[in-house]
Design an enzyme around this catalytic site. Structure first.
Site, PDB file in Angstrom:
ATOM      1  N   CYS A  30       0.839  -1.199   0.000  1.00 11.88           N
ATOM      2  CA  CYS A  30       0.000   0.000   0.000  1.00 11.88           C
ATOM      3  C   CYS A  30       0.878   1.254   0.000  1.00 11.88           C
ATOM      4  CB  CYS A  30      -0.969  -0.026   1.181  1.00 11.88           C
ATOM      5  SG  CYS A  30      -2.368   1.106   0.980  1.00 11.88           S
ATOM      6  N   HIS A  82      -3.835  -5.589   0.994  1.00 11.74           N
ATOM      7  CA  HIS A  82      -3.696  -5.944   2.403  1.00 11.74           C
ATOM      8  C   HIS A  82      -4.215  -7.370   2.614  1.00 11.74           C
ATOM      9  CE1 HIS A  82      -2.586  -1.962   3.812  1.00 11.74           C
ATOM     10  NE2 HIS A  82      -3.567  -1.445   3.107  1.00 11.74           N
TER      11      HIS A  82
END
Length: 491
Positions: A331, A431
């Site tokens: 991310c 994630h």
């Protein structure tokens, strides 16, 4: 709707862990139970099936209850941004960024309405709520605008347990002081005290318990021993208490402890690998020579990137890769690995263009609209054809630069991540990637091969099955030491 409430004398007293254990205990007893936390301040977030963000701790509590997480279980999530402001997530969606005083002026009424709406929805599906407070219920300067402690307990008329961390010292003073600062109607809801994180002999503690019970008129309903189970905590405070690295491990992985680190629950599955040692390192210290470096998510990517440049860590990462090291960015960490990060609207602070670490040919633009969704994809690397599940939470949009060469898509959706042709630099928006057991083992086996170590089996279960074992172990460890009778309706 029936409910019970878990509050603590301090932050980090163990409310989340106790709530999780109670959810599993009651679920095993046949209750239709759900967790609830009216307002949570945390950087560890989870994306529900509906695409809404909630605190990761509430997701774990839902799994403990044997149900799917929903936004009603945490209707307000505040994500600190490091500049005295927080992003406000209400009913799963971002609604703005404000400072503390402005938040209560702008969102108190709508926040309480979101909480009331959640009660209504949860009452349709469950017959017991296990509610968790935040911090202390006795912060006298904040009580008038508290959305998550005794206001919730009073609204539900919920029998409440007060949890104290005895490992920190001062436990008896914490309990007595907290009770003294509660209003009479709040104090009347407290039905018992839980002494948490106890390491000593019960016989030595007993005189203190006797005194406490006589002084307060409340029973000590639990003395919970120190537990070594690793469960996600609410915030980065837990990183200061992480277990010592496994000195007998085969593979050593460093994780950058960014100033605004988020979603470090991504690494729980790695912590559970007996052959892996995880060490969190500050950007101000030397990187050393780990088998791999992970740059995790960040609530504000650009300010954390600037810290890496200022401390010299960015250059150290470049040298580490040049010497054959492996880096994985997730991310915000993925965005940092690119060449350019642009924030034309000043969403993360000052608008402008910023130089990345430069290890991937990416350009990222910070956008106003957040992407939050669950994903199911198929892997291309390190092993082809593996089914992968996870979730996205990000405001940046990354794309390969026009002259980009020498990178391959990690998944069948190329927008989710890339790996360079040397297989040294990996980056993804996904994630929960390490929750996928076969992918995790395949990636670890690349590191093992570089060390001349035998590969681990890749036909392993996903982490959720390990998590189920951990949740059962937690309930087994807590239940013999906890009397829930004062908090349950008569049979």
């Amino acid at each position: 709707m029936k409910a019970m409430m878990v509050v603590g004398t301090t932050s980090h007293a163990g409310k989340s862990l106790i709530t999780t254990a109670i959810c599993r205990i009651l679920s095993r007893r046949g209750w239709r139970v759900a967790p609830f936390k009216g307002q949570n301040m945390a950087l560890n977030a989870y994306v529900t099936n509906s695409g809404g963000e909630i605190g990761h701790a509430q997701a774990v509590q839902a799994w403990a209850a044997g149900i799917m997480p929903t936004v009603e279980m945490n209707p307000i999530l505040l994500k600190p941004q490091g500049d005295m402001t927080s992003q406000v997530i209400m009913k799963g969606k971002s609604v703005g960024r404000v400072g503390a005083s402005e938040y209560y002026e702008q969102y108190f009424e709508s926040g309480w309405q979101a909480i009331e709406d959640s009660f209504t929805r949860l009452a349709e599906d469950y017959d017991m709520l296990v509610c968790e407070g935040a911090g202390s219920p006795a912060e006298i300067n904040l009580k008038h605008r508290d959305l998550t402690n005794m206001r919730v307990a009073k609204r539900l008329n919920a029998p409440t347990m007060l949890v104290v961390d005895i490992d920190r010292g001062g436990a008896f003073a914490h309990v007595v002081g907290t009770l003294e600062l509660l209003d009479p109607d709040e104090r009347a809801l407290i039905r018992g005290v839980i002494i948490n994180k106890f390491r000593g002999q019960r016989s030595i503690l007993q005189p203190g318990i006797d005194w406490l019970q006589e002084r307060t008129g409340l029973p000590v309903v639990g003395v919970i021993p120190w537990l070594d189970q690793a469960f996600p905590a609410e915030d980065s405070l837990s990183l200061m208490d992480t277990r010592s690295p496994n000195t007998t491990s085969d593979i050593n992985i460093a994780v950058l402890r960014l100033p605004r680190i988020s979603n470090f629950t991504d690494f729980d599955p790695l912590e559970a690998e007996p052959s892996v040692s995880i060490k969190y390192i500050s950007p101000k210290t030397s990187l050393g020579h780990p088998d791999a470096l992970i740059i995790p998510g960040s609530k504000t990517t650009i300010p954390d990137l600037l810290v890496l440049h200022k401390t010299g860590m960015a250059e150290e990462i470049q040298n580490y890769v040049a010497a054959g090291g492996t880096v994985l960015g997730i991310c915000g960490g993925y965005q940092m690995l690119g060449k350019i990060l642009a924030d034309p609207e000043g969403i993360e602070g000052q608008e402008g263009r910023y130089k990345g670490i430069g290890l991937l040919p990416l350009k990222t633009v910070i956008a106003g609209q957040k992407i939050a969704r669950q994903r199911t994809v198929t892997s291309n690397y390190p092993q082809e054809g593996l089914p992968i599940t996870g979730y996205e939470i990000h405001q940046g949009r990354s794309r390969l630069m026009e002259e980009a060469t020498g990178v391959d898509a990690l998944f069948d959706d190329a927008n989710l991540g890339v790996v360079d042709e040397s297989r040294s630099v990996w980056g993804t928006y996904l994630h929960g990637l390490f929750d996928n057991g076969p992918w995790r083992r395949a990636w670890l086996n690349r590191l093992r091969q570089q060390r001349g170590l035998k590969s681990l089996p890749t036909g392993v279960a996903n982490y959720r099955e390990q998590r189920e074992v951990l949740l059962d172990s937690l309930a087994d460890a807590v239940e013999p030491h906890l009397n829930l009778t004062p908090f349950l309706p008569p049979e």
